[in-house]
Design a protein around this motif. Structure first.
Motif, short mmCIF file in Angstrom:
data_model
loop_
_atom_site.label_atom_id
_atom_site.label_comp_id
_atom_site.label_asym_id
_atom_site.label_seq_id
_atom_site.Cartn_x
_atom_site.Cartn_y
_atom_site.Cartn_z
N ILE A 1 35.53 -17.77 -54.78
CA ILE A 1 36.78 -17.14 -55.24
C ILE A 1 37.30 -17.91 -56.44
O ILE A 1 37.26 -19.14 -56.46
CB ILE A 1 37.84 -17.12 -54.12
N ALA A 2 37.79 -17.17 -57.42
CA ALA A 2 38.42 -17.76 -58.60
C ALA A 2 39.90 -17.34 -58.62
O ALA A 2 40.21 -16.15 -58.47
CB ALA A 2 37.73 -17.32 -59.88
N ILE A 3 40.78 -18.32 -58.79
CA ILE A 3 42.22 -18.05 -58.82
C ILE A 3 42.77 -18.53 -60.16
O ILE A 3 42.46 -19.64 -60.62
CB ILE A 3 42.93 -18.76 -57.65
N ALA A 4 43.56 -17.67 -60.78
CA ALA A 4 44.11 -17.97 -62.11
C ALA A 4 45.10 -19.12 -62.01
O ALA A 4 46.00 -19.12 -61.17
CB ALA A 4 44.77 -16.74 -62.69
N GLU A 5 44.92 -20.09 -62.89
CA GLU A 5 45.80 -21.25 -63.01
C GLU A 5 46.11 -21.43 -64.49
O GLU A 5 45.38 -22.10 -65.22
CB GLU A 5 45.16 -22.50 -62.44
N GLY A 6 47.20 -20.83 -64.96
CA GLY A 6 47.54 -20.91 -66.37
C GLY A 6 46.56 -20.09 -67.20
O GLY A 6 46.30 -18.91 -66.93
N ASP A 7 45.98 -20.74 -68.17
CA ASP A 7 45.02 -20.05 -69.05
C ASP A 7 43.58 -20.16 -68.56
O ASP A 7 42.67 -19.66 -69.23
CB ASP A 7 45.11 -20.65 -70.46
N SER A 8 43.35 -20.79 -67.43
CA SER A 8 41.99 -20.98 -66.92
C SER A 8 41.88 -20.44 -65.49
O SER A 8 42.89 -20.07 -64.88
CB SER A 8 41.60 -22.46 -66.94
N GLY B 1 36.25 -26.85 -59.84
CA GLY B 1 36.44 -27.04 -61.27
C GLY B 1 37.15 -25.85 -61.89
O GLY B 1 37.40 -24.82 -61.25
N ASP B 2 37.48 -26.00 -63.15
CA ASP B 2 38.17 -24.95 -63.90
C ASP B 2 37.22 -24.39 -64.95
O ASP B 2 36.47 -25.15 -65.60
CB ASP B 2 39.43 -25.50 -64.57
N VAL B 3 37.28 -23.08 -65.13
CA VAL B 3 36.45 -22.40 -66.12
C VAL B 3 37.32 -21.43 -66.91
O VAL B 3 38.39 -21.00 -66.43
CB VAL B 3 35.28 -21.65 -65.46
N ALA B 4 36.86 -21.08 -68.07
CA ALA B 4 37.62 -20.14 -68.90
C ALA B 4 37.34 -18.70 -68.51
O ALA B 4 38.24 -17.83 -68.61
CB ALA B 4 37.30 -20.36 -70.38
N GLU B 5 36.14 -18.38 -68.10
CA GLU B 5 35.77 -17.03 -67.71
C GLU B 5 35.27 -17.01 -66.28
O GLU B 5 34.68 -17.98 -65.80
CB GLU B 5 34.68 -16.49 -68.64
N ARG B 6 35.46 -15.88 -65.62
CA ARG B 6 35.05 -15.73 -64.23
C ARG B 6 33.52 -15.60 -64.15
O ARG B 6 32.95 -14.73 -64.79
CB ARG B 6 35.71 -14.51 -63.62
N PRO B 7 32.87 -16.45 -63.35
CA PRO B 7 31.42 -16.34 -63.22
C PRO B 7 31.06 -15.05 -62.46
O PRO B 7 31.85 -14.51 -61.68
CB PRO B 7 31.03 -17.58 -62.41
N GLU B 8 29.85 -14.57 -62.67
CA GLU B 8 29.39 -13.38 -61.97
C GLU B 8 29.22 -13.68 -60.49
O GLU B 8 28.68 -14.72 -60.10
CB GLU B 8 28.04 -12.92 -62.55
N GLY B 9 29.69 -12.77 -59.67
CA GLY B 9 29.60 -12.95 -58.24
C GLY B 9 30.76 -13.70 -57.65
O GLY B 9 30.78 -13.92 -56.43
#
Length: 389
Positions: free
Chosen positions: A266-273, A285-293
């Motif tokens: 799961i990816a949850i938005a935290e500010g700009d990342s 970790g933090d990423v700029a774009e959501r990984p596939e899956g």
């Protein structure tokens, strides 16, 4: 007409031929008689010669026997006289007896006696057999009995101690095995022969392998048998992406660390990342774009300890990779209302975390069956009666 010597056949006879046959027959009979007489004379001569030879041989044997007997008697008499003269103090023996003894001994032919027939040698005097000492005989019998008893005791001992020898052999083999094992452990634990000199890290994809190997360098020189898993755990704690690990000791000096990385679900938005979480709620970790899956979680799922986050993350983790790649968003508040939004815009109501594999199969089948049909909502909370609209 009847013939004087037989039946007349009635045929005329030849007088000249009959006389010749009679003469030949008489001559043959005469020759045969002469031959028989000659053979009889020769046989008589041979018989006479054999009797003469046998008589001479018997006479020679008798003479030899008598001579041997006289010699033996003279020898015994001489021995008695000698003993009597030494012990009893008597004078010398009679010269006539000595002369007679010498004459008989000189006339004795030993070779002829040896060649005499057995019946002649049987007449010769024999030396009296010396008596056996009963004490010596008893000692011999005692020694023979002792040897026989020793052999018997040896056989019985060998027979009755075979099982004990086998048992002792098994005990010695077991003790030898234990001693060898203990020696191997001692050599591996307290000597540098089997110490760590090579560290390998396997299974790393997102984790930096060089950093993990650097963290494990503290085990260089440590005997393989003394490498503690708790110490390895403390060395790997700075790497949150490592979910679990296993170590393998390969003699004589190789330590293999196999790691299993955490998978973001799961990816949850935290500010700009976007912050990535695994199914246990660990921040990866933090990423700029959501990984596939990795679907984007709703704002209500920021609390990783909530039932909604735990249910949604567990469903995503157990979902097949092909279906997970189609997820775009996920939301859940109570853990019983997990809802996904596919990349195609279709909303999927999942429900609770039960029967995840069956629900995944039903959803994949429905998506294939629907094809390009315009569908906005699919409900697979009940695998027995899925709904779409």
């Amino acid at each position: 007409m009847k013939r004087p010597d037989g039946f007349d056949s009635g045929r005329p006879q030849d007088p000249e031929r009959t006389a010749a046959d009679l003469r030949a027959e008489r001559e043959a009979l005469a020759r045969e008689s002469a031959a028989r007489e000659q053979a009889a004379r020769e046989a008589a001569e041979r018989d006479a010669q054999n009797r003469a030879d046998a008589a001479r041989e018997q006479e020679a044997a008798d003479t030899a026997a008598r001579a041997a007997e006289r010699a033996w008697i003279a020898e015994r008499t001489h021995a008695v006289d000698t003993v009597t003269g030494v012990e009893g103090g008597a004078g010398d023996p009679d010269p006539a007896d000595a002369q007679e003894t010498r004459d008989v001994s000189a006339s004795l032919d030993v070779a002829r006696l040896r060649s005499a027939p057995d019946r002649v040698r049987a007449l010769l005097p024999r030396r009296a057999v010396s008596e056996v000492d009963p004490v010596v005989a008893a000692e011999k019998r005692l020694r023979a009995a002792e040897r026989q008893n020793k052999r018997r005791v040896k056989r019985e001992t060998k027979r009755f101690t075979a099982e004990s020898r086998r048992r002792r052999r098994r005990v010695l083999i077991a003790l030898g095995t234990v001693a060898a094992l203990v020696l191997f452990v001692l050599v591996g634990a307290f000597t540098p022969i089997m110490s760590v000199r090579d560290i390998k890290v396997e299974g790393a994809a997102s984790v930096n392998v060089d950093e993990v190997a650097e963290a494990l360098t503290e085990f260089n020189g440590v005997p393989l048998a003394l490498v503690n898993e708790n110490d390895v755990l403390r060395a790997l704690e700075p790497f949150p992406l490592i979910q679990r690990y296993a170590i393998e000791r390969v003699p004589p000096s190789t330590l293999i660390v196999r790691i299993e990385e955490r998978v973001p679900v799961i990816a949850i938005a935290e500010g700009d990342s976007l912050r990535l979480y695994d199914a246990a709620g660990v921040v990866l970790g933090d990423v700029a774009e959501r990984p596939e899956g990795v679907p984007l979680g709703s704002a209500g799922m920021r609390n990783t300890s909530s039932k909604g986050f735990q249910a949604a993350s567990r469903v995503v983790r157990d979902m097949p990779a092909a279906l997970r790649a189609q997820l775009a968003e996920v939301s859940s508040t109570s853990g019983q209302d997990v809802t996904f939004t596919l990349a195609s815009g279709v909303e999927v109501f999942w429900g609770n975390t039960e029967e995840t594999k069956r629900k995944s199969l039903v959803l994949e089948t429905m998506l294939k069956s629907l094809g390009d049909r315009a569908v906005s909502h699919i409900d697979v909370s009940s695998t027995e009666s899925p709904i779409f609209k």
